[in-house]
Design a protein around this motif. Sequence first.
Motif, PDB file in Angstrom:
ATOM      1  N   VAL A 275       9.561  22.671   3.079  1.00  0.00           N
ATOM      2  CA  VAL A 275      10.824  22.425   3.769  1.00  0.00           C
ATOM      3  C   VAL A 275      11.489  21.223   3.126  1.00  0.00           C
ATOM      4  CG1 VAL A 275      11.938  21.820   5.956  1.00  0.00           C
ATOM      5  CG2 VAL A 275       9.947  23.344   5.955  1.00  0.00           C
ATOM      6  N   LEU A 276      12.735  21.408   2.690  1.00  0.00           N
ATOM      7  CA  LEU A 276      13.511  20.318   2.103  1.00  0.00           C
ATOM      8  C   LEU A 276      14.157  19.535   3.247  1.00  0.00           C
ATOM      9  CD1 LEU A 276      15.096  22.196  -0.928  1.00  0.00           C
ATOM     10  CD2 LEU A 276      12.982  20.831  -0.834  1.00  0.00           C
ATOM     11  N   THR A 277      13.558  18.424   3.588  1.00  0.00           N
ATOM     12  CA  THR A 277      13.923  17.691   4.798  1.00  0.00           C
ATOM     13  C   THR A 277      15.370  17.215   4.826  1.00  0.00           C
ATOM     14  OG1 THR A 277      13.080  15.623   3.848  1.00  0.00           O
ATOM     15  CG2 THR A 277      11.553  16.939   5.181  1.00  0.00           C
ATOM     16  N   ASP A 278      15.907  16.884   3.662  1.00  0.00           N
ATOM     17  CA  ASP A 278      17.294  16.405   3.622  1.00  0.00           C
ATOM     18  C   ASP A 278      18.282  17.524   3.297  1.00  0.00           C
ATOM     19  OD1 ASP A 278      16.231  16.521   1.053  1.00  0.00           O
ATOM     20  OD2 ASP A 278      17.261  14.729   0.349  1.00  0.00           O
ATOM     21  N   ALA A 279      17.808  18.762   3.285  1.00  0.00           N
ATOM     22  CA  ALA A 279      18.680  19.923   3.141  1.00  0.00           C
ATOM     23  C   ALA A 279      18.520  20.817   4.375  1.00  0.00           C
ATOM     24  CB  ALA A 279      18.366  20.697   1.866  1.00  0.00           C
ATOM     25  N   CYS A 280      18.178  20.170   5.481  1.00  0.00           N
ATOM     26  CA  CYS A 280      18.134  20.799   6.797  1.00  0.00           C
ATOM     27  C   CYS A 280      18.938  19.900   7.727  1.00  0.00           C
ATOM     28  CB  CYS A 280      16.699  20.912   7.314  1.00  0.00           C
ATOM     29  SG  CYS A 280      15.641  21.985   6.356  1.00  0.00           S
ATOM     30  N   PHE A 281      19.738  20.508   8.563  1.00  0.00           N
ATOM     31  CA  PHE A 281      20.599  19.732   9.452  1.00  0.00           C
ATOM     32  C   PHE A 281      20.558  20.331  10.841  1.00  0.00           C
ATOM     33  CE2 PHE A 281      22.056  19.064   5.200  1.00  0.00           C
ATOM     34  CZ  PHE A 281      22.231  17.694   5.156  1.00  0.00           C
ATOM     35  N   ASP A 282      20.720  19.475  11.832  1.00  0.00           N
ATOM     36  CA  ASP A 282      20.718  19.923  13.213  1.00  0.00           C
ATOM     37  C   ASP A 282      21.722  19.090  13.995  1.00  0.00           C
ATOM     38  OD1 ASP A 282      18.580  21.715  14.894  1.00  0.00           O
ATOM     39  OD2 ASP A 282      19.543  20.188  16.139  1.00  0.00           O
ATOM     40  N   GLY A 283      22.314  19.701  14.984  1.00  0.00           N
ATOM     41  CA  GLY A 283      23.270  18.990  15.825  1.00  0.00           C
ATOM     42  C   GLY A 283      22.637  17.877  16.639  1.00  0.00           C
TER      43      GLY A 283
ATOM     44  N   LEU B 182      29.654  15.835   5.468  1.00  0.00           N
ATOM     45  CA  LEU B 182      29.708  17.186   4.910  1.00  0.00           C
ATOM     46  C   LEU B 182      29.557  17.212   3.391  1.00  0.00           C
ATOM     47  CD1 LEU B 182      30.059  20.176   5.510  1.00  0.00           C
ATOM     48  CD2 LEU B 182      32.522  19.843   5.404  1.00  0.00           C
ATOM     49  N   GLU B 183      30.322  16.397   2.689  1.00  0.00           N
ATOM     50  CA  GLU B 183      30.253  16.401   1.224  1.00  0.00           C
ATOM     51  C   GLU B 183      28.876  15.985   0.728  1.00  0.00           C
ATOM     52  OE1 GLU B 183      33.407  14.594  -1.038  1.00  0.00           O
ATOM     53  OE2 GLU B 183      34.879  15.214   0.471  1.00  0.00           O
ATOM     54  N   GLU B 184      28.307  14.973   1.352  1.00  0.00           N
ATOM     55  CA  GLU B 184      26.973  14.503   0.974  1.00  0.00           C
ATOM     56  C   GLU B 184      25.921  15.596   1.243  1.00  0.00           C
ATOM     57  OE1 GLU B 184      23.870  11.152   2.580  1.00  0.00           O
ATOM     58  OE2 GLU B 184      25.999  10.636   2.583  1.00  0.00           O
ATOM     59  N   ALA B 185      26.046  16.254   2.375  1.00  0.00           N
ATOM     60  CA  ALA B 185      25.106  17.325   2.717  1.00  0.00           C
ATOM     61  C   ALA B 185      25.214  18.482   1.729  1.00  0.00           C
ATOM     62  CB  ALA B 185      25.379  17.819   4.133  1.00  0.00           C
ATOM     63  N   LEU B 186      26.422  18.883   1.417  1.00  0.00           N
ATOM     64  CA  LEU B 186      26.609  19.988   0.465  1.00  0.00           C
ATOM     65  C   LEU B 186      26.101  19.609  -0.921  1.00  0.00           C
ATOM     66  CD1 LEU B 186      30.056  21.334   1.686  1.00  0.00           C
ATOM     67  CD2 LEU B 186      27.815  22.439   1.943  1.00  0.00           C
ATOM     68  N   ALA B 187      26.234  18.340  -1.288  1.00  0.00           N
ATOM     69  CA  ALA B 187      25.712  17.876  -2.580  1.00  0.00           C
ATOM     70  C   ALA B 187      24.186  18.007  -2.626  1.00  0.00           C
ATOM     71  CB  ALA B 187      26.131  16.429  -2.835  1.00  0.00           C
ATOM     72  N   THR B 188      23.532  17.817  -1.507  1.00  0.00           N
ATOM     73  CA  THR B 188      22.077  17.972  -1.439  1.00  0.00           C
ATOM     74  C   THR B 188      21.691  19.428  -1.709  1.00  0.00           C
ATOM     75  OG1 THR B 188      21.984  16.180   0.167  1.00  0.00           O
ATOM     76  CG2 THR B 188      20.052  17.585   0.016  1.00  0.00           C
ATOM     77  N   TYR B 189      22.406  20.351  -1.083  1.00  0.00           N
ATOM     78  CA  TYR B 189      22.163  21.779  -1.346  1.00  0.00           C
ATOM     79  C   TYR B 189      22.434  22.107  -2.812  1.00  0.00           C
ATOM     80  CZ  TYR B 189      21.910  22.733   3.662  1.00  0.00           C
ATOM     81  OH  TYR B 189      21.544  22.746   4.984  1.00  0.00           O
ATOM     82  N   GLN B 190      23.550  21.585  -3.330  1.00  0.00           N
ATOM     83  CA  GLN B 190      23.901  21.865  -4.725  1.00  0.00           C
ATOM     84  C   GLN B 190      22.804  21.396  -5.672  1.00  0.00           C
ATOM     85  OE1 GLN B 190      27.649  19.773  -4.615  1.00  0.00           O
ATOM     86  NE2 GLN B 190      28.839  21.666  -4.402  1.00  0.00           N
ATOM     87  N   LYS B 191      22.229  20.227  -5.412  1.00  0.00           N
ATOM     88  CA  LYS B 191      21.160  19.719  -6.270  1.00  0.00           C
ATOM     89  C   LYS B 191      19.933  20.635  -6.218  1.00  0.00           C
ATOM     90  CE  LYS B 191      18.380  15.798  -7.510  1.00  0.00           C
ATOM     91  NZ  LYS B 191      18.150  14.389  -7.451  1.00  0.00           N
ATOM     92  N   ALA B 192      19.553  21.063  -5.027  1.00  0.00           N
ATOM     93  CA  ALA B 192      18.397  21.960  -4.888  1.00  0.00           C
ATOM     94  C   ALA B 192      18.660  23.286  -5.604  1.00  0.00           C
ATOM     95  CB  ALA B 192      18.094  22.198  -3.411  1.00  0.00           C
ATOM     96  N   ILE B 193      19.844  23.834  -5.431  1.00  0.00           N
ATOM     97  CA  ILE B 193      20.193  25.106  -6.061  1.00  0.00           C
ATOM     98  C   ILE B 193      20.220  24.959  -7.576  1.00  0.00           C
ATOM     99  CG2 ILE B 193      22.073  26.783  -6.341  1.00  0.00           C
ATOM    100  CD1 ILE B 193      22.742  26.157  -3.312  1.00  0.00           C
ATOM    101  N   HIS B 194      20.844  23.891  -8.060  1.00  0.00           N
ATOM    102  CA  HIS B 194      20.910  23.655  -9.510  1.00  0.00           C
ATOM    103  C   HIS B 194      19.500  23.549 -10.102  1.00  0.00           C
ATOM    104  CE1 HIS B 194      22.220  22.111 -13.376  1.00  0.00           C
ATOM    105  NE2 HIS B 194      21.347  21.119 -13.227  1.00  0.00           N
ATOM    106  N   SER B 195      18.632  22.805  -9.445  1.00  0.00           N
ATOM    107  CA  SER B 195      17.258  22.640  -9.942  1.00  0.00           C
ATOM    108  C   SER B 195      16.502  23.959  -9.935  1.00  0.00           C
ATOM    109  CB  SER B 195      16.507  21.605  -9.105  1.00  0.00           C
ATOM    110  OG  SER B 195      17.056  20.332  -9.318  1.00  0.00           O
TER     111      SER B 195
END
Length: 188
Positions: free
Chosen positions: A150-158, A25-38
């Motif tokens: 599509v940001l491949t590492d900012a997409c998640f699936d079960g 979870l933390e790693e995934a959210l960090a990926t979103y944060q990086k995309a948003i920050h950029s």
Amino acid sequence: MSNSKTALLVMDVQNGIVPHIGDNLEEALATYQKAIHSARKHDIPVIYVRVGFSEGYPEISPNNKGFSQISKYGGMTVNDDATQIHEAVKPEGNEPVVTKYRVSAFAGSNLEVILRSQQIDTIVLSGIATSGVVLSTLREAADKDFKIKVLTDACFDGDPEVHKVLIEKVFPKQADTLTVNDWTSTLD
């Protein structure tokens, strides 16, 4: 490089859905944060998309196999905590939060109006789940003639196998697929 016609969509990264990411979870959210920050750093609009329903669920048909369960068990109304954007990626300033009533970010929302009014022709997709909001939004955006990344590492699936097939085989037919790092490096 001019980014005036690009927008980053952060889709379904909301309290009731984020836990489905799993252990990282933390790693995934960090990926979103990086995309948003950029995106913010390069004046690229960030648009948040969430799924939520009105009290009484007038938007949910009993014919809708997925959403009809929500109306039976409750929750997921626009005011519920489950439909609020996760604190780790919360909107700033005038960043819009679009509420949708189906899987695609366009379904029943004002997303297309926002994109067209800002003359955005390229959308960068991120979200939960790859086989849900990302797939449905990508397909509809392609039909609406948007350029799509599509940001491949900012997409998640079960289902990791479904995620892999979509990212590697399906999405490249209608979109450019790249990691957050690859995308952000194109902005500098």
